[in-house]
Motif scaffolding. Sequence first.
Motif, PDB file in Angstrom:
ATOM      1  N   VAL A 167      -4.013  -3.040  11.515  1.00  0.00           N
ATOM      2  CA  VAL A 167      -4.949  -3.713  12.411  1.00  0.00           C
ATOM      3  C   VAL A 167      -5.143  -2.849  13.657  1.00  0.00           C
ATOM      4  CG1 VAL A 167      -5.366  -5.769  13.804  1.00  0.00           C
ATOM      5  CG2 VAL A 167      -4.218  -5.968  11.572  1.00  0.00           C
ATOM      6  N   PRO A 168      -6.390  -2.484  13.976  1.00  0.00           N
ATOM      7  CA  PRO A 168      -6.634  -1.679  15.176  1.00  0.00           C
ATOM      8  C   PRO A 168      -5.996  -2.303  16.418  1.00  0.00           C
ATOM      9  CG  PRO A 168      -8.620  -1.806  13.854  1.00  0.00           C
ATOM     10  CD  PRO A 168      -7.631  -2.743  13.226  1.00  0.00           C
ATOM     11  N   GLY A 173       1.592  14.434  11.080  1.00  0.00           N
ATOM     12  CA  GLY A 173       0.732  13.794  10.097  1.00  0.00           C
ATOM     13  C   GLY A 173       0.134  12.512  10.623  1.00  0.00           C
ATOM     14  N   THR A 174      -0.797  11.994   9.862  1.00  0.00           N
ATOM     15  CA  THR A 174      -1.487  10.761  10.227  1.00  0.00           C
ATOM     16  C   THR A 174      -1.149   9.666   9.229  1.00  0.00           C
ATOM     17  OG1 THR A 174      -3.323  11.980  11.214  1.00  0.00           O
ATOM     18  CG2 THR A 174      -3.741   9.695  10.603  1.00  0.00           C
ATOM     19  N   VAL A 175      -0.823   8.515   9.768  1.00  0.00           N
ATOM     20  CA  VAL A 175      -0.600   7.329   8.941  1.00  0.00           C
ATOM     21  C   VAL A 175      -1.883   6.511   8.974  1.00  0.00           C
ATOM     22  CG1 VAL A 175       0.725   5.209   8.655  1.00  0.00           C
ATOM     23  CG2 VAL A 175       1.862   7.299   9.461  1.00  0.00           C
ATOM     24  N   ARG A 176      -2.468   6.296   7.798  1.00  0.00           N
ATOM     25  CA  ARG A 176      -3.714   5.523   7.742  1.00  0.00           C
ATOM     26  C   ARG A 176      -3.665   4.564   6.564  1.00  0.00           C
ATOM     27  NH1 ARG A 176      -8.563   4.926   5.435  1.00  0.00           N
ATOM     28  NH2 ARG A 176     -10.317   4.384   6.800  1.00  0.00           N
ATOM     29  N   SER A 177      -4.027   3.303   6.822  1.00  0.00           N
ATOM     30  CA  SER A 177      -4.058   2.300   5.770  1.00  0.00           C
ATOM     31  C   SER A 177      -5.023   1.190   6.155  1.00  0.00           C
ATOM     32  CB  SER A 177      -2.671   1.703   5.531  1.00  0.00           C
ATOM     33  OG  SER A 177      -2.721   0.589   4.658  1.00  0.00           O
ATOM     34  N   ASP A 192       0.833  -1.205   0.000  1.00  0.00           N
ATOM     35  CA  ASP A 192       0.000   0.000   0.000  1.00  0.00           C
ATOM     36  C   ASP A 192       0.872   1.261   0.000  1.00  0.00           C
ATOM     37  OD1 ASP A 192      -2.321   1.502   0.033  1.00  0.00           O
ATOM     38  OD2 ASP A 192      -2.596   1.382   2.208  1.00  0.00           O
ATOM     39  N   ILE A 193       0.385   2.266  -0.737  1.00  0.00           N
ATOM     40  CA  ILE A 193       0.935   3.622  -0.693  1.00  0.00           C
ATOM     41  C   ILE A 193      -0.225   4.529  -0.291  1.00  0.00           C
ATOM     42  CG2 ILE A 193       2.150   5.466  -1.924  1.00  0.00           C
ATOM     43  CD1 ILE A 193       3.794   2.940  -1.666  1.00  0.00           C
ATOM     44  N   PRO A 194      -0.440   4.742   1.008  1.00  0.00           N
ATOM     45  CA  PRO A 194      -1.629   5.465   1.451  1.00  0.00           C
ATOM     46  C   PRO A 194      -1.569   6.958   1.114  1.00  0.00           C
ATOM     47  CG  PRO A 194      -0.599   4.218   3.245  1.00  0.00           C
ATOM     48  CD  PRO A 194       0.378   4.270   2.130  1.00  0.00           C
ATOM     49  N   GLN A 195      -2.749   7.577   1.091  1.00  0.00           N
ATOM     50  CA  GLN A 195      -2.823   9.026   1.041  1.00  0.00           C
ATOM     51  C   GLN A 195      -2.327   9.572   2.381  1.00  0.00           C
ATOM     52  OE1 GLN A 195      -3.695  10.889  -1.724  1.00  0.00           O
ATOM     53  NE2 GLN A 195      -3.564   8.861  -2.679  1.00  0.00           N
ATOM     54  N   VAL A 196      -1.881  10.819   2.381  1.00  0.00           N
ATOM     55  CA  VAL A 196      -1.288  11.387   3.590  1.00  0.00           C
ATOM     56  C   VAL A 196      -1.961  12.700   3.949  1.00  0.00           C
ATOM     57  CG1 VAL A 196       0.945  10.273   3.272  1.00  0.00           C
ATOM     58  CG2 VAL A 196       0.511  12.491   2.191  1.00  0.00           C
ATOM     59  N   GLY A 197      -1.840  13.036   5.231  1.00  0.00           N
ATOM     60  CA  GLY A 197      -2.459  14.265   5.700  1.00  0.00           C
ATOM     61  C   GLY A 197      -1.585  15.484   5.516  1.00  0.00           C
ATOM     62  N   HIS A 198      -0.277  15.290   5.329  1.00  0.00           N
ATOM     63  CA  HIS A 198       0.645  16.400   5.105  1.00  0.00           C
ATOM     64  C   HIS A 198       1.338  16.186   3.767  1.00  0.00           C
ATOM     65  CE1 HIS A 198       3.921  19.269   5.568  1.00  0.00           C
ATOM     66  NE2 HIS A 198       3.297  19.773   6.632  1.00  0.00           N
ATOM     67  N   PRO A 199       1.406  17.216   2.923  1.00  0.00           N
ATOM     68  CA  PRO A 199       1.946  17.016   1.567  1.00  0.00           C
ATOM     69  C   PRO A 199       3.400  16.578   1.529  1.00  0.00           C
ATOM     70  CG  PRO A 199       1.622  19.356   2.047  1.00  0.00           C
ATOM     71  CD  PRO A 199       0.938  18.595   3.132  1.00  0.00           C
ATOM     72  N   VAL A 207      -2.494   2.006  16.688  1.00  0.00           N
ATOM     73  CA  VAL A 207      -3.486   2.079  15.616  1.00  0.00           C
ATOM     74  C   VAL A 207      -4.885   2.156  16.226  1.00  0.00           C
ATOM     75  CG1 VAL A 207      -4.413   0.942  13.564  1.00  0.00           C
ATOM     76  CG2 VAL A 207      -1.959   0.748  14.109  1.00  0.00           C
ATOM     77  N   ASP A 208      -5.664   3.168  15.803  1.00  0.00           N
ATOM     78  CA  ASP A 208      -7.016   3.324  16.339  1.00  0.00           C
ATOM     79  C   ASP A 208      -8.021   2.557  15.493  1.00  0.00           C
ATOM     80  OD1 ASP A 208      -7.527   4.844  14.040  1.00  0.00           O
ATOM     81  OD2 ASP A 208      -7.142   6.742  15.058  1.00  0.00           O
ATOM     82  N   GLU A 209      -9.307   2.733  15.802  1.00  0.00           N
ATOM     83  CA  GLU A 209     -10.357   1.985  15.101  1.00  0.00           C
ATOM     84  C   GLU A 209     -10.529   2.438  13.657  1.00  0.00           C
ATOM     85  OE1 GLU A 209     -11.781  -0.682  16.375  1.00  0.00           O
ATOM     86  OE2 GLU A 209     -10.461  -0.362  18.094  1.00  0.00           O
ATOM     87  N   LEU A 210      -9.987   3.606  13.319  1.00  0.00           N
ATOM     88  CA  LEU A 210     -10.022   4.070  11.925  1.00  0.00           C
ATOM     89  C   LEU A 210      -8.790   3.603  11.155  1.00  0.00           C
ATOM     90  CD1 LEU A 210     -11.335   7.723  12.433  1.00  0.00           C
ATOM     91  CD2 LEU A 210     -12.626   5.691  11.726  1.00  0.00           C
ATOM     92  N   GLN A 211      -8.063   2.669  11.743  1.00  0.00           N
ATOM     93  CA  GLN A 211      -6.852   2.095  11.139  1.00  0.00           C
ATOM     94  C   GLN A 211      -5.801   3.177  10.868  1.00  0.00           C
ATOM     95  OE1 GLN A 211      -9.333   0.121   8.003  1.00  0.00           O
ATOM     96  NE2 GLN A 211      -8.084  -1.684   8.494  1.00  0.00           N
ATOM     97  N   SER A 212      -5.580   4.019  11.867  1.00  0.00           N
ATOM     98  CA  SER A 212      -4.636   5.117  11.713  1.00  0.00           C
ATOM     99  C   SER A 212      -3.950   5.433  13.031  1.00  0.00           C
ATOM    100  CB  SER A 212      -5.357   6.365  11.197  1.00  0.00           C
ATOM    101  OG  SER A 212      -6.283   6.841  12.158  1.00  0.00           O
ATOM    102  N   PHE A 213      -2.854   6.184  12.941  1.00  0.00           N
ATOM    103  CA  PHE A 213      -2.198   6.736  14.121  1.00  0.00           C
ATOM    104  C   PHE A 213      -1.429   7.984  13.672  1.00  0.00           C
ATOM    105  CE2 PHE A 213       0.812   3.752  12.286  1.00  0.00           C
ATOM    106  CZ  PHE A 213       2.047   4.401  12.349  1.00  0.00           C
ATOM    107  N   SER A 214      -1.186   8.880  14.629  1.00  0.00           N
ATOM    108  CA  SER A 214      -0.508  10.142  14.337  1.00  0.00           C
ATOM    109  C   SER A 214       0.917  10.115  14.855  1.00  0.00           C
ATOM    110  CB  SER A 214      -1.266  11.314  14.973  1.00  0.00           C
ATOM    111  OG  SER A 214      -2.576  11.389  14.473  1.00  0.00           O
TER     112      SER A 214
END
Length: 761
Positions: free
Chosen positions: A717-718, A709-713, A667-674, A734-741
């Motif tokens: 696994v939460p 930034g937030t890492v989300r993919s 995976d190459i996730p989208q990111v919150g910071h450019p 990792v939170d329930e939205l499959q992300s962490f900051s």
Amino acid sequence: MEDADERTMAEDVTIDGTPDEVVDVVETTTEISYDEQRYPARPRRLRPRDQFRGGTLRRFLTDPRNANGGNPSYVEWLVRQSMLKDADVLSRQLSGQPSMWRNPYARPDARRAIESTDVWFTAYPISLITRPGESFLDALGDEALWEAFEWVGINGIHTGPVKRAGGITGWQETPSVDGHFDRISTQIDPEFGDENAFRRVADVAESHGGSVIDDIVPGHTGKGADFRLAEMAYKDYPGIYHMVEIPREDWSLLPEVPAGRDSVNLDAETERELSARGYIIGELQRVIFYTPGVKETNWSATAPVVGTDGLERRWVYLHYFKEGQPSINWLDPTFAGMRLVIGDALHSLGDLGTSALRLDANGFLGVEKSAEGLPAWSEGHPLSHAANHIIAGMVRKVGGFTFQELNLTMEDIRDTGAVGADLSYDFVTRPGYHHALATANTEFLRLALTTALETGVEPVQLVHGMQNHDELTYELVHWATTHRDTLYPFRHAELTGGEIAETVRAELTEKLTVDADYNLVFTQNGIACTTASLIAATQGKATLAEITEADIPAIRDAHLLLAKYNSWQPGVFALSGWDLTGSLTLPADDVRHLISSGDTRWIERGAHDLLDVAPEAASSVSGMPRARSLYGSLGSQQDDPESFLSGLREVLRIRGDHGIAIASQVDIPQVGHPSMLVMVHRLDGGDKKDESAPLQITVLNFSSETIEGTVRSEWLVPQSTAVDAATGEAVGRVDELQSFSLELAPYAGLFLVLEPPALED
């Protein structure tokens, strides 16, 4: 036999090039299909016999001092030096041997290649400073050098081209016109050492757990003995090249060759005229190294040459690259070109002791006439795939592997890699990570990475290199050619591939060459720069004089960021002496004589002293001026825990400890910071069925500012914990939205391993 069959082709062909006897059988169509455009429209049919040259061998006396086809001594001298003659001898030595059946060879195997060697030092012979009287190959076999390589984590060395290159004029050899990539012999160039020195490099490398990688050039040679014999129409030699004899009655179509030269480039009008008359296939899809007045087409005409039969001939020959690099014909009935290339490969593998070969510019091995009005088909041609399959299969058959330098579309890289070379140079994302650093924005890099995955080009198939002898390539062939009209989401809009390529090129050029005067545009191919000079330009340094000691830490940190990007993903990681020493470009005036023809790459090829063996030397033995080094020698860096080399050692330790080189990118996730880039991998050793394999996340900051930034993919696994491989500390959950900051310092990079949630979670 009928009289008509006895006639020569010249008698059968009318002024427009059409055989009289077959005009009435030409088929007519009103419309051609897409395939017929893609696959060239067929010319009027000629019987095979009608295409054979007439003539018989003539014997005559000549001055023994003459350097032409009329002097048997000169011809014999050329034959003794020819690569084709050597290939015939070498191939017979292996023919019928049981060793030819011990290894699998049909399919590429990137992971097998990587497991043998995965971190490469890319050498460049003419730029290495050695001890007085020491050759380049002797220097590469130095125990101290390999001890330093082993200390930092380098386990392979790509020697670069070390065999004789350039040309032959009369009885004299002429120098290389392209950094020794115009090979004319299987012999080692005495300037770099000899075969015994090469074998010692292989032995020393093996004693330190390493291996040696050599080059072959399947697309062209220099104008050496083989080309001179081809001009003389001697035996099989014309079959090596894409060259066409022009009858004397049409010499008026050819340009005059100036005194002191042996050929001259055709202009576009002459190219069209010769194509219309059926002599050549005409315009190709690209004119690489295009320079007005120097190279305007891919074809050149020779001066009159006396053949071994006493006849004078003029030829037109194809050269994808420079005029001194005639292209090899892989589908001539003699198969002379194929024999030459395979013989050269076997010499490196079987005689010199190399483990692998780089295939230089191997995407241009097939050419074919296209439909009327269209350029000849010269990229992505099936013959290139077939030829690469043969080369790579032969190398695997004797126990080695290959990697290719193929700057074409991702589909071409995928298709060629499916049957040919085991690995491909990373032209897929290399411009992208340079653009990310120049703009502090990873959007184009993320687009390149995701497009590659969707196309079927996995990073494990790639050699992720930093600087080598070539320019920063920004042709962006995938986007600018086949996909020039394809729409992609980019910068909150939909842009075509062509528009994206134009934007990226413009931004790189502005930042790296307009805002900084020490990097130069290289024709239409890219930008001549070193990694350190590229970084300095992105950090606002306008001149070399502005780069001070105080700037080195920031340049070093950005350099290590690029090392993390290239090494903390599957595939091979490669870097050069210019990277290890932090070399800057040379002032243009120092190499003015080399760049006068438009080849600005010489500014990035400054000499460097890896072991500080000649601190007073102003240049290499080959005459390359010493480049300014920001980091110093390998020994001095080993003693400094804050040095680039010490930082690189830690980066490579993490790489090796976790087996990222043969992992799978998922995976190459989208990111919150450019400025952020996130790559998600599964450390499965290449076994994609292993769903229990741990996940790994590479997180990078391509800016000079601290970012959050937030890492989300969807792969996360939460309740898993992200652990920093460098410190062993948890940096996120990792939170329930499959992300962490997380927070990243300027030019920082993290290698994170996900630990599964505990049972109570």
